[in-house]
Write a protein that holds these residues in place. Structure first.
Motif, PDB file in Angstrom:
ATOM      1  N   SER A 271     -28.336 -39.313   8.476  1.00 43.73           N
ATOM      2  CA  SER A 271     -28.011 -38.578   7.263  1.00 43.73           C
ATOM      3  C   SER A 271     -28.919 -37.368   7.133  1.00 43.73           C
TER       4      SER A 271
ATOM      5  N   LEU B 229     -18.115 -29.633   0.374  1.00 38.02           N
ATOM      6  CA  LEU B 229     -19.204 -28.952  -0.312  1.00 38.02           C
ATOM      7  C   LEU B 229     -18.648 -28.215  -1.522  1.00 38.02           C
TER       8      LEU B 229
ATOM      9  N   LEU C 205     -18.293 -30.666   5.507  1.00 37.74           N
ATOM     10  CA  LEU C 205     -19.597 -30.891   6.116  1.00 37.74           C
ATOM     11  C   LEU C 205     -19.675 -32.252   6.791  1.00 37.74           C
ATOM     12  N   CYS C 206     -20.265 -32.266   7.984  1.00 38.98           N
ATOM     13  CA  CYS C 206     -20.521 -33.516   8.690  1.00 38.98           C
ATOM     14  C   CYS C 206     -21.684 -33.281   9.637  1.00 38.98           C
TER      15      CYS C 206
ATOM     16  N   VAL D  90     -22.177 -32.277  -2.928  1.00 37.02           N
ATOM     17  CA  VAL D  90     -21.185 -32.716  -1.946  1.00 37.02           C
ATOM     18  C   VAL D  90     -20.303 -33.796  -2.563  1.00 37.02           C
TER      19      VAL D  90
ATOM     20  N   MET E  80     -17.308 -34.450   4.692  1.00 41.03           N
ATOM     21  CA  MET E  80     -17.474 -34.407   3.245  1.00 41.03           C
ATOM     22  C   MET E  80     -17.254 -32.974   2.767  1.00 41.03           C
TER      23      MET E  80
ATOM     24  N   ILE F 174     -25.454 -36.029   3.132  1.00 39.72           N
ATOM     25  CA  ILE F 174     -24.309 -35.995   4.047  1.00 39.72           C
ATOM     26  C   ILE F 174     -24.562 -37.005   5.151  1.00 39.72           C
TER      27      ILE F 174
END
Length: 199
Positions: A62, A136, A55-56, A83, A134, A115
């Motif tokens: 954020s 999940l 994930l980004c 995460v 990141m 995130i």
């Protein structure tokens, strides 16, 4: 120890859909679809997936995940999510895992839901970003011994005061018996209407 099926172990790419529009950070779009079929899985026993989804966000800022649930379910449920910072998934040792750990057993903090990693250009992110996506973590289970399945994980997240729903292309099957039986075979993205954006 129970292992991921080839479909699950092969999925190590961004598999997300996002909304479109204003300047608030979003998770970039992708139409990938994968899944796992886990044989001989007992009732009320966690099966956790960590490292398959990366994930980004598409610009600096954020977002905060607030829920994760299946859009389509015949018995499978999402019990927990969190995460993990980039790189930390490599610290998980498969040799010590039984396949029945919760996310917390695997060292994830369930309060970790923010995130802030900006995607590089090739993942739809801000120009010049060097952040790594990141990871999940998702924890699934079923309430009875019967085979249960579900698909399309819907992540609800908040970004600059707005709420969005982001869909991950994933099918989860927790089988009563061996995975070669018909009821444990994977479906197709079109079976679940995959590819339809959601905000």
């Amino acid at each position: 120890m129970r292992n991921l099926t080839p479909a699950a172990s092969a999925l190590a790419a961004l598999v997300l859909l996002s909304g479109c529009g204003d300047d608030s950070p979003r998770i970039p779009a992708s139409d990938a679809f994968g899944g796992a079929s886990i044989p001989n899985w007992p009732a009320n026993t966690p099966w956790s997936l960590v490292g398959a989804f990366n994930l980004c966000i598409d610009r600096p800022g954020s977002i905060r995940l607030t829920s994760a649930e299946l859009a389509h379910s015949d018995g499978v449920r999402v019990d927990a999510f969190a995460v993990l910072p980039a790189g930390e998934v490599e610290e998980l040792d498969p040799a010590t895992m039984t396949g029945e750990e919760t996310l917390e057993d695997l060292g994830l903090d369930l309060s970790s839901t923010t995130i802030d990693a900006v995607c590089p250009d090739d993942l739809g992110g801000d120009s010049g970003s060097t952040d790594l996506p990141m990871h999940l973590g998702l924890q699934f289970s079923k309430p009875t011994a019967a085979t249960a399945r579900g698909a399309i994980v819907e992540l609800t997240y908040e970004s600059e005061g707005e709420t969005f729903v982001h869909r991950l292309g994933w099918e989860m099957i927790l089988c009563e018996g061996p995975e070669h039986v018909e009821e444990c075979q994977s479906g197709w993205p079109e079976d679940y209407g995959w590819g339809q954006d959601s905000n």
